[in-house]
Design a protein around this motif. Structure first.
Motif, PDB file in Angstrom:
ATOM      1  N   VAL B  81      13.661   3.208  -2.468  1.00  0.00           N
ATOM      2  CA  VAL B  81      12.437   2.399  -2.434  1.00  0.00           C
ATOM      3  C   VAL B  81      11.973   2.118  -3.865  1.00  0.00           C
ATOM      4  N   LEU B 137      11.274   9.902 -12.001  1.00  0.00           N
ATOM      5  CA  LEU B 137      10.031   9.190 -11.696  1.00  0.00           C
ATOM      6  C   LEU B 137       9.131  10.056 -10.829  1.00  0.00           C
ATOM      7  N   ASP B 140       5.478   7.967  -5.231  1.00  0.00           N
ATOM      8  CA  ASP B 140       4.424   6.987  -4.960  1.00  0.00           C
ATOM      9  C   ASP B 140       4.284   6.893  -3.434  1.00  0.00           C
ATOM     10  N   PRO B 142       2.222   5.825  -1.056  1.00  0.00           N
ATOM     11  CA  PRO B 142       1.944   4.623  -0.251  1.00  0.00           C
ATOM     12  C   PRO B 142       3.157   3.715  -0.075  1.00  0.00           C
ATOM     13  N   LYS B 143       4.023   3.666  -1.095  1.00  0.00           N
ATOM     14  CA  LYS B 143       5.243   2.858  -0.987  1.00  0.00           C
ATOM     15  C   LYS B 143       6.132   3.380   0.143  1.00  0.00           C
ATOM     16  N   TRP B 146       4.777   2.713   3.524  1.00  0.00           N
ATOM     17  CA  TRP B 146       4.997   1.331   3.936  1.00  0.00           C
ATOM     18  C   TRP B 146       6.417   1.164   4.468  1.00  0.00           C
ATOM     19  N   ARG B 150       7.451   0.025   8.245  1.00  0.00           N
ATOM     20  CA  ARG B 150       8.314  -1.123   8.524  1.00  0.00           C
ATOM     21  C   ARG B 150       9.522  -0.705   9.353  1.00  0.00           C
ATOM     22  N   ARG B 153       8.417  -0.077  12.847  1.00  0.00           N
ATOM     23  CA  ARG B 153       8.121  -1.324  13.551  1.00  0.00           C
ATOM     24  C   ARG B 153       9.414  -1.980  14.051  1.00  0.00           C
ATOM     25  N   ASN B 441     -15.536  10.809   2.996  1.00  0.00           N
ATOM     26  CA  ASN B 441     -14.255  10.770   2.281  1.00  0.00           C
ATOM     27  C   ASN B 441     -13.286   9.761   2.894  1.00  0.00           C
ATOM     28  N   THR B 442     -13.378   9.586   4.207  1.00  0.00           N
ATOM     29  CA  THR B 442     -12.530   8.576   4.849  1.00  0.00           C
ATOM     30  C   THR B 442     -12.916   7.197   4.334  1.00  0.00           C
ATOM     31  N   ARG B 443     -14.234   7.001   4.160  1.00  0.00           N
ATOM     32  CA  ARG B 443     -14.700   5.682   3.733  1.00  0.00           C
ATOM     33  C   ARG B 443     -14.404   5.409   2.259  1.00  0.00           C
ATOM     34  N   TYR B 444     -14.641   6.406   1.427  1.00  0.00           N
ATOM     35  CA  TYR B 444     -14.534   6.153  -0.014  1.00  0.00           C
ATOM     36  C   TYR B 444     -13.279   6.750  -0.653  1.00  0.00           C
ATOM     37  N   GLY B 445     -12.450   7.417   0.152  1.00  0.00           N
ATOM     38  CA  GLY B 445     -11.228   8.010  -0.401  1.00  0.00           C
ATOM     39  C   GLY B 445     -11.327   9.529  -0.398  1.00  0.00           C
ATOM     40  N   SER B 478      -4.397   8.122   2.953  1.00  0.00           N
ATOM     41  CA  SER B 478      -5.733   7.561   2.818  1.00  0.00           C
ATOM     42  C   SER B 478      -6.404   8.019   1.525  1.00  0.00           C
ATOM     43  N   GLY B 479      -6.583   7.114   0.646  1.00  0.00           N
ATOM     44  CA  GLY B 479      -7.380   7.391  -0.551  1.00  0.00           C
ATOM     45  C   GLY B 479      -6.752   8.303  -1.562  1.00  0.00           C
TER      46      GLY B 479
END
Lengths: 88, 480
Positions: B81, B137, B140, B142-143, B146, B150, B153, B441-445, B478-479
């Motif tokens: 990735v 490296l 990361d 979130p990568k 994702w 995918r 899905r 924390n869910t709302r703002y991270g 999340s956050g």
């Protein structure tokens, strides 16, 4: 490999392709960074992420020389150049 | 695991409960004579179908059904990735680690790095000595999340029966779906992965009659392979493999098999079930499980039950200072308590463990240099504060030694009872406050509102990527 953290707002021109897959429909075409125009040749990876409830769209772009990580903040409607990676 | 055991127990019970009353007309390998089947309860038929009780090499019975299980494994997922997102890294030996430090280790290596001898778990120093242009490296998440979404899905578009085994591998069960050529489907999935994620993404695909054979098939031609194993080619495939090539057979288990004169997968396949149960595994469940698994019968389709939640951390510096260690322990407790609440669980048990720089002499059979303390409490907790209070209580009983690694585990997990109305509302004020903080924390991270003491740990300990389970993925991403 040179990795430079930039974290600066940049001017970006975006292309929107109406017939593309929803995840590839909009992508940065070029940006102005330090007075230089950088035209992107490849979208490496697009992925959305969240900062709390804020949606941020991350575009890993390339211009054949370096890789650029660009983030679009969907709430603030701003583009940030996060980092530049150059292969040596 | 408990549910899985129960499942297997039932299977074993059904298939072998008749040990004193074996209702099948065959001769056991130890020569014990058995009487003819007189009961019509289907047991004898099932035993015959599984080929149980037959002498070795006679009438090998394999699962003849169409292979309908597909195993998909992203090649060197995190590293690939990264190469996908940064074209300048493609074709180069790269590795990924949680946090780059002098003594960090490779948690994922690119195919190019693997070809040059870099292995997962190898230290950065070793990798750089082996491959001078090795690039390390940081992860990361979130990568990868994702990519995981995918992939899922794509998989779910073929069957509702999709199970992700970890962040980078999953399986599709095609039972009950319209008949289709799974080899074609496999190639189509590869194309869709390219289209959805990028041209550098590759995956191995294996198709089999059970999870074991599908996984085995997916590993036959790395990278980017597609293989199918069924009753027709199963023995041929086994012929070309070593015992340790089989999923689930590591060095120790292969040694045990060899001690029992089983030196190849083919000999393992031909081994009598009695030998596997009584001699090799000394466990009916294990022996019978392997006997069926190797023949393509499904024995691994069971749900697991969450038994514990915990974290561990190799300290950034060796220390004997309580405050420094507790700041890090508090962060571990906080993230574990978040996981508990995310899963709707409370915990009664607490375990704290430490690894010391110098081996203390306990003389009680524990591993040298390792200390642990556990306690099962009367009440269950789920707030950050309560979890940390218990961990702290146990931690302070430690021997005074310089510590190099810490860990904590919540066990004795039960579904939370917080939704019940209490007669003592003042007792739940802390719980309500905790839930309100979670909302913020869910709302703002994550960690927008947190304990001051835990900030040190937060800045040092990076949220790790879950390898085994994808249970907390949404929470961790999340956050962060």
């Amino acid at each position: 490999m040179d990795f430079t953290e930039v974290e600066t707002r940049v001017k970006v021109i975006v292309l929107y392709q109406i017939d593309a897959d929803i995840n590839n429909a909009a992508r940065p075409h070029k940006m102005i960074y330090q007075g230089r125009e950088i035209v992107f040749t490849e979208l490496g990876l697009y992925h959305p992420t969240k900062r709390g409830q804020r949606m941020v769209h991350v575009f890993d772009m390339s211009d054949d020389e370096s890789d650029y990580r660009l983030e679009f903040d969907a709430e603030r409607l701003s583009w940030t150049l996060v980092a530049i990676t150059s292969a040596n | 695991m408990d549910i899985g055991r129960n499942h297997e127990c039932e299977l074993v019970e059904a298939l072998s409960a008749s040990a004193p009353d074996p209702n099948f007309g065959a001769t056991l390998s130890d020569g014990e004579s058995v009487r003819e089947d007189t009961r019509d309860d289907g047991l004898a038929e099932r035993r015959r179908n599984y080929g149980l009780g037959r002498t070795p090499h006679s009438n090998l019975i394999l699962n003849q059904e169409l292979p309908l299980i597909m195993h998909i494994d992203l090649n060197s997922c995190f590293a690939t990735v990264e190469q996908q997102s940064r074209p300048s890294l493609r074709g180069k030996p790269i590795g990924v680690t949680n946090r780059i430090r002098e003594n960090c280790c490779v948690i994922a290596a690119s195919i190019e790095a693997k070809q040059l001898g870099v292995k997962v778990g190898m230290s950065r120093k070793e990798a750089e000595q082996l491959v001078p242009n090795f690039i390390m490296l940081e992860t990361d998440p979130p990568k990868y999340h994702w990519a995981y979404q995918r992939l899922m899905r794509i998989m779910k578009s073929y069957s509702p029966n999709v199970k992700m085994k970890s962040i980078d591998e999953g399986l599709i069960d095609f039972h009950g779906t319209p008949h289709q050529d799974l080899v074609k489907v496999g190639y189509e999935i590869k194309q869709r992965l390219h289209k959805d994620l990028g041209c550098w993404m590759r995956c191995n695909i294996g198709i089999g009659t059970n999870r074991f054979l599908a996984k085995l098939a997916s590993g036959l031609h790395k990278p980017d392979g597609l293989d199918l194993i069924n009753a027709d080619n199963l023995q041929e495939v086994y012929k070309g493999l070593k015992l340790t090539d089989l999923p689930g057979i590591a060095k120790r288990l292969s040694l045990r098999l060899m001690q029992n004169h089983i030196n190849t997968p083919l000999e393992f396949l031909m081994a009598d079930d009695q030998i596997l149960r009584k001699q090799v595994f000394r466990s009916t469940i294990m022996g019978l499980g392997w006997y069926q698994r190797l023949r393509g019968f499904e024995v691994d389709d069971f749900k697991t039950k969450q038994g514990q939640v915990g974290r561990q951390f190799v300290l950034d510096k060796r220390t004997n200072d309580d405050d420094e260690i507790l700041a890090r322990l508090q962060y571990l407790c906080q993230t574990s308590a978040m996981k508990l609440r995310h899963s709707g669980l409370d915990a009664r048990g607490m375990l704290v463990w430490l690894v010391f720089a110098k081996a203390p002499t306990f003389g009680n059979g524990r591993p040298e240099g390792f200390w642990q303390k556990r306690k099962m409490y009367d009440t269950a907790v789920f707030t950050d504060q309560d979890v940390f209070a218990r961990a702290r209580e146990l931690f302070l009983q430690r021997p005074r030694q310089t510590v190099t690694a810490i860990g904590m585990t919540c066990y004795g997990l039960t579904p939370t009872t917080r939704s019940q109305i209490t007669l003592l509302p003042e007792n739940v004020r802390a719980d309500d406050l905790m839930l309100a903080l979670d909302d913020a924390n869910t709302r703002y991270g994550n960690f927008t509102v947190t304990y001051a003491d835990a900030l040190i740990g937060k800045n040092l300990i990076k949220q790790k990527i879950p390898f085994g389970s994808t249970r907390y993925f949404e929470l961790l991403i999340s956050g962060t």
